[in-house]
Design a protein around this motif. Structure first.
Motif, PDB file in Angstrom:
ATOM      1  N   UNK A  52       0.857  -1.181   0.000  1.00 27.15           N
ATOM      2  CA  UNK A  52       0.000   0.000   0.000  1.00 27.15           C
ATOM      3  C   UNK A  52       0.898   1.238   0.000  1.00 27.15           C
ATOM      4  N   UNK A  53       0.513   2.248  -0.754  1.00 28.76           N
ATOM      5  CA  UNK A  53       1.333   3.440  -0.852  1.00 28.76           C
ATOM      6  C   UNK A  53       1.137   4.318   0.389  1.00 28.76           C
ATOM      7  N   UNK A  54       2.224   4.521   1.097  1.00 24.11           N
ATOM      8  CA  UNK A  54       2.213   5.344   2.305  1.00 24.11           C
ATOM      9  C   UNK A  54       2.852   6.690   1.979  1.00 24.11           C
ATOM     10  N   UNK A  55       2.113   7.752   2.179  1.00 21.48           N
ATOM     11  CA  UNK A  55       2.579   9.076   1.792  1.00 21.48           C
ATOM     12  C   UNK A  55       2.939   9.923   3.015  1.00 21.48           C
ATOM     13  N   UNK A  56       3.888  10.834   2.809  1.00 21.85           N
ATOM     14  CA  UNK A  56       4.170  11.866   3.805  1.00 21.85           C
ATOM     15  C   UNK A  56       3.203  13.001   3.506  1.00 21.85           C
ATOM     16  N   UNK A  57       2.128  13.061   4.274  1.00 23.94           N
ATOM     17  CA  UNK A  57       1.043  14.004   4.009  1.00 23.94           C
ATOM     18  C   UNK A  57       1.469  15.436   4.319  1.00 23.94           C
ATOM     19  N   UNK A  58       2.212  15.608   5.408  1.00 21.85           N
ATOM     20  CA  UNK A  58       2.692  16.941   5.782  1.00 21.85           C
ATOM     21  C   UNK A  58       3.913  16.805   6.672  1.00 21.85           C
ATOM     22  N   UNK A  59       4.642  17.900   6.795  1.00 21.63           N
ATOM     23  CA  UNK A  59       5.819  17.932   7.672  1.00 21.63           C
ATOM     24  C   UNK A  59       6.023  19.345   8.173  1.00 21.63           C
ATOM     25  N   UNK A  60       6.538  19.467   9.389  1.00 23.14           N
ATOM     26  CA  UNK A  60       6.777  20.777   9.988  1.00 23.14           C
ATOM     27  C   UNK A  60       8.121  20.775  10.707  1.00 23.14           C
ATOM     28  N   UNK A  61       8.760  21.935  10.739  1.00 21.86           N
ATOM     29  CA  UNK A  61      10.066  22.057  11.390  1.00 21.86           C
ATOM     30  C   UNK A  61      10.144  23.356  12.176  1.00 21.86           C
ATOM     31  N   UNK A  62      10.629  23.239  13.394  1.00 15.56           N
ATOM     32  CA  UNK A  62      10.878  24.394  14.260  1.00 15.56           C
ATOM     33  C   UNK A  62      12.303  24.277  14.779  1.00 15.56           C
ATOM     34  N   UNK A  63      13.057  25.360  14.722  1.00 12.84           N
ATOM     35  CA  UNK A  63      14.454  25.323  15.164  1.00 12.84           C
ATOM     36  C   UNK A  63      14.765  26.538  16.031  1.00 12.84           C
ATOM     37  N   UNK A  64      15.957  26.496  16.615  1.00 17.31           N
ATOM     38  CA  UNK A  64      16.429  27.600  17.432  1.00 17.31           C
ATOM     39  C   UNK A  64      17.142  28.671  16.609  1.00 17.31           C
ATOM     40  N   UNK A  65      17.632  29.686  17.281  1.00 14.90           N
ATOM     41  CA  UNK A  65      18.247  30.840  16.631  1.00 14.90           C
ATOM     42  C   UNK A  65      19.485  30.453  15.829  1.00 14.90           C
ATOM     43  N   UNK A  66      20.360  29.625  16.396  1.00 13.64           N
ATOM     44  CA  UNK A  66      21.591  29.235  15.709  1.00 13.64           C
ATOM     45  C   UNK A  66      21.278  28.495  14.415  1.00 13.64           C
ATOM     46  N   UNK A  67      20.329  27.591  14.477  1.00 16.45           N
ATOM     47  CA  UNK A  67      19.935  26.825  13.285  1.00 16.45           C
ATOM     48  C   UNK A  67      19.307  27.753  12.243  1.00 16.45           C
ATOM     49  N   UNK A  68      18.549  28.734  12.727  1.00 20.56           N
ATOM     50  CA  UNK A  68      17.932  29.688  11.820  1.00 20.56           C
ATOM     51  C   UNK A  68      18.941  30.562  11.105  1.00 20.56           C
ATOM     52  N   UNK A  69      20.133  30.702  11.686  1.00 23.28           N
ATOM     53  CA  UNK A  69      21.195  31.492  11.064  1.00 23.28           C
ATOM     54  C   UNK A  69      22.052  30.667  10.114  1.00 23.28           C
ATOM     55  N   UNK A  70      21.779  29.363  10.033  1.00 27.32           N
ATOM     56  CA  UNK A  70      22.553  28.468   9.187  1.00 27.32           C
ATOM     57  C   UNK A  70      22.083  28.476   7.739  1.00 27.32           C
TER      58      UNK A  70
END
Length: 340
Positions: A14-32
């Motif tokens: 059966x085909x299994x799909x990634x319906x949605x995804x979300x990401x939250x990061x900190x300040x250092x990661x946001x500056x990368x």
């Protein structure tokens, strides 16, 4: 239904799909380098909470709710959640997603936890045990340092081989309705222990496990690395990457053209003082949600082997002088962007 493939792999009928995804990061990661691709960057590492651990829980809940919103779903639409983190008894997860009031399976695969969660989630959806399931993980630099190393106020020096725990959380909703990417198969990883004891060089500790799982996947499917657009490990960093490539060459596989590592993608090694690269459960989870999945959804990459890696250690094992075994969980993803 799913069928076994070779020694360690499963192919989903059966085909299994990634319906949605979300990401939250900190300040250092946001500056990368990937900063603009994350859904949310938290400027306050405490997220208004009283502890690092509470902040991590808050991030995990926020990522889970964001993934639900993207999928147009409510918490009650999720049959089960597969979740985990780095902290003792997975407290970031248990305190984080309690508000969703859904059935939960707590996981521990260290930094490979998103690979484990996606694998088990895909198995559940494929088998008909839930129309929608969620995979969510988190980590936090402050909580991980407190748990495994030194209090931040100590100001200890880190060796060049050490990786930097990513502050963030990634969440995915899996289901049967078609999306831009599906999980076609998984290759479950074995625990591999080369006898290494340096917890400040986790890339070296995890590289043998990554090699083992990638080799097994290629053998199970009778494929060569050239048949993949990318083979992406979780958080080996620049030290572990070199070791992985050499170990694979010894096994007759050259993946240098296809290989990327989430720990090397998330930070700028020239301008951010993050050692050998990123690590932590959130490393592969946030890079997957913000960078890998969109490439599949847009059809830029057609076939990707996603291989989060984990160092299976604890405070107890470290203080008892035990080795640092590794594990790697492989998830085979295919783009559906150009399908009729």
């Amino acid at each position: 239904m799913s069928q076994t493939k070779g020694m360690q792999s499963l192919v989903f009928e059966n085909k299994v799909y990634v319906v949605s995804a979300a990401s939250i990061v900190g300040k250092l990661e946001g500056e990368g380098p990937l900063g603009k691709y994350f859904d949310k960057v938290e400027e306050d590492p405490m997220l208004g909470q009283d502890s690092w651990e509470e902040a991590e829980s808050r991030m995990q809940l926020s990522a889970a709710r964001m993934a639900l919103d993207k999928a147009g779903l409510q918490p009650e639409d999720i049959r089960m959640i597969f979740t985990g983190d780095l902290l003792a008894q997975s407290i970031a997860s248990s305190f984080g997603i309690v508000e969703l009031e859904r059935p939960v399976y707590g996981l521990f695969g260290a930094c490979s936890t998103m690979g484990e969660a996606l694998s088990l989630g895909a198995m559940a959806v494929n088998a008909g045990y839930g129309e929608h399931v969620m995979a969510v993980t988190s980590s936090h630099f402050g909580s991980a340092e407190k748990e495994f190393r030194f209090p931040l106020a100590y100001g200890n020096q880190r060796p060049p081989s050490a990786t930097w725990t990513v502050t963030g959380s990634g969440a995915c909703v899996l289901g049967l309705e078609k999306s831009g990417a599906r999980i076609a198969a998984v290759t479950s990883g074995r625990i591999v222990d080369y006898g290494l004891k340096d917890s400040q060089n986790m890339g070296a500790c995890m590289a043998p496990a990554a090699c083992d799982t990638i080799c097994r996947h290629l053998m199970d499917f009778e494929r060569q690395p050239s048949e993949y657009d990318r083979i992406i490990t979780g958080d080996l960093g620049k030290v572990g990457k070199v070791i992985l490539l050499e170990l694979l060459r010894q096994q007759g596989y050259d993946i240098e053209k296809q290989h990327l590592d989430c720990g090397m993608l998330i930070y700028d090694e020239n301008n951010q003082d993050t050692g050998a690269g990123g690590s932590g459960c959130a490393c592969s989870a946030t890079v997957f949600a913000a960078h890998i999945l969109p490439k599949l959804e847009q059809g830029e990459w057609r076939r990707v082997l996603f291989v989060p890696t984990g160092a299976l250690m604890s405070k107890v094992s470290f203080y008892e002088g035990q080795t640092v075994p590794g594990i790697a969980q492989a998830v085979l993803l295919e783009s559906t962007a150009k399908e009729a």
